[in-house]
Design an enzyme around this catalytic site. Sequence first.
Site, PDB file in Angstrom:
ATOM      1  N   GLU A   1      45.533  -8.719   7.260  1.00  0.00           N
ATOM      2  CA  GLU A   1      46.704  -7.840   7.203  1.00  0.00           C
ATOM      3  C   GLU A   1      46.553  -6.724   6.163  1.00  0.00           C
ATOM      4  OE1 GLU A   1      50.610 -10.009   7.727  1.00  0.00           O
ATOM      5  OE2 GLU A   1      49.313 -11.705   7.268  1.00  0.00           O
TER       6      GLU A   1
ATOM      7  N   SER B   1      51.747 -11.535  10.926  1.00  0.00           N
ATOM      8  CA  SER B   1      51.770 -10.272  11.673  1.00  0.00           C
ATOM      9  C   SER B   1      51.312 -10.416  13.124  1.00  0.00           C
ATOM     10  CB  SER B   1      50.908  -9.204  10.976  1.00  0.00           C
ATOM     11  OG  SER B   1      51.500  -8.833   9.766  1.00  0.00           O
TER      12      SER B   1
ATOM     13  N   TYR C   1      53.887  -2.464  13.839  1.00  0.00           N
ATOM     14  CA  TYR C   1      53.549  -1.532  12.767  1.00  0.00           C
ATOM     15  C   TYR C   1      53.175  -0.126  13.206  1.00  0.00           C
ATOM     16  CZ  TYR C   1      53.459  -5.914  10.270  1.00  0.00           C
ATOM     17  OH  TYR C   1      53.807  -7.130   9.753  1.00  0.00           O
TER      18      TYR C   1
ATOM     19  N   ARG D   1      61.778 -13.680   4.051  1.00  0.00           N
ATOM     20  CA  ARG D   1      62.348 -13.303   5.348  1.00  0.00           C
ATOM     21  C   ARG D   1      61.960 -14.331   6.385  1.00  0.00           C
ATOM     22  NH1 ARG D   1      59.113  -9.470   7.709  1.00  0.00           N
ATOM     23  NH2 ARG D   1      58.872 -10.832   9.522  1.00  0.00           N
TER      24      ARG D   1
ATOM     25  N   ASP E   1      61.825 -15.584  10.353  1.00  0.00           N
ATOM     26  CA  ASP E   1      61.861 -15.159  11.748  1.00  0.00           C
ATOM     27  C   ASP E   1      62.499 -16.272  12.562  1.00  0.00           C
ATOM     28  OD1 ASP E   1      60.564 -12.816  11.046  1.00  0.00           O
ATOM     29  OD2 ASP E   1      58.580 -13.651  11.392  1.00  0.00           O
TER      30      ASP E   1
ATOM     31  N   GLU F   1      59.180 -19.088  11.150  1.00  0.00           N
ATOM     32  CA  GLU F   1      58.358 -19.061   9.939  1.00  0.00           C
ATOM     33  C   GLU F   1      59.117 -18.364   8.819  1.00  0.00           C
ATOM     34  OE1 GLU F   1      55.123 -15.976   9.749  1.00  0.00           O
ATOM     35  OE2 GLU F   1      55.420 -15.989  11.929  1.00  0.00           O
TER      36      GLU F   1
ATOM     37  N   ASN G   1      58.400 -15.735   5.639  1.00  0.00           N
ATOM     38  CA  ASN G   1      57.487 -14.787   5.005  1.00  0.00           C
ATOM     39  C   ASN G   1      57.875 -14.651   3.538  1.00  0.00           C
ATOM     40  OD1 ASN G   1      56.123 -13.502   7.545  1.00  0.00           O
ATOM     41  ND2 ASN G   1      58.311 -13.539   8.003  1.00  0.00           N
TER      42      ASN G   1
ATOM     43  N   GLY H   1      56.905  -7.466   4.677  1.00  0.00           N
ATOM     44  CA  GLY H   1      56.449  -6.093   4.779  1.00  0.00           C
ATOM     45  C   GLY H   1      57.444  -5.118   4.171  1.00  0.00           C
TER      46      GLY H   1
END
Length: 323
Positions: free
Chosen positions: A22, A154, A224, A263, A265, A279, A281, A285
């Site tokens: 990433e 990602s 992205y 964060r 998901d 998951e 994070n 990002g």
Amino acid sequence: MSLQDPKLFGKVAVLFGGSSAEREVSLMSGAGVLEALRSRGVDAHAFDPAERDLTDLKREGFDRCFVALHGRHGEDGTVQGALELLGIPYTGSGVMASSVAMDKVMTKRIWQADALPTPKYVRLAFDQQSREQIMVVPDVLGLPLIVKPPREGSSIGVTKVQGYSQMQDAVALSAKFDADVLCEEFIEGEEVTCAVLGQGLDARALPVVRIAAPEGAYDYQNKYFTDDVKYQCPSGLPEAEEREIQRITLAAYHTLGCRGWGRADVMIRASDRKPFLLEMNTSPGMTSHSLVPMSARAAGIPYEELCVRVLASAALDAKGGAN
């Protein structure tokens, strides 16, 4: 830590780039953070661990680090451990929470132990990937299903498997990124994400972001590098659904021992509107497409202020608080 006087932060290193898959995303995140901190008067400097030794941080007198690294050797507890040894406070979760959250199988085990909803799964260890073992997975999880590396982010190495004939290739792709392979029940429905800021009793869930990807392809490219994905924040979800997603996200954050920010998901199953955690994070990002800044804006927190708030939360596990 006051948000008013940037001099109190001292000399700040923004860690970005790194050596993970990433790297490209991390370079974008870090550039945004660096510019934002400097615009608020913070003495911030770029630092790429792929090009420099972390001991330079101590030698050059850095007082704290903003971790804008994603993936392995950045989000998995390794850099956090090095910073603990160097005694330099850093943003985001500590060593244990970072390493656990990076491993989606370990994360699921902990969430299941606390009765938090997450899709059913099968872990194929490196020595459990014979054709026979792979081909029984759809019998357990049903079709379609998701195959992905448990320690990448990602959407790297992820395949949505529609039939038995795709299983072998999907596992082979995932195994290029991780010795173990995670096969996960596919939740048909809407994808959302929910960010958290803070630590302990002060942690707060931010507004939920609803994600609408073309043909449901919320992959690396669409995340992205295109504007094809549509994001809604405020989410437009019924108030009770939004609150429930915020509740389980906060519980998921606490049970993993996260701090600073994170964060989750989440998928909302169409058939009964039940949310499932995918998951967590721990170094989200911070690019122009990123979801935490979008959610923060909806909560009245501009990007620059968000970066300063996260920096203010920098801490060491050993001290249990900011320096």
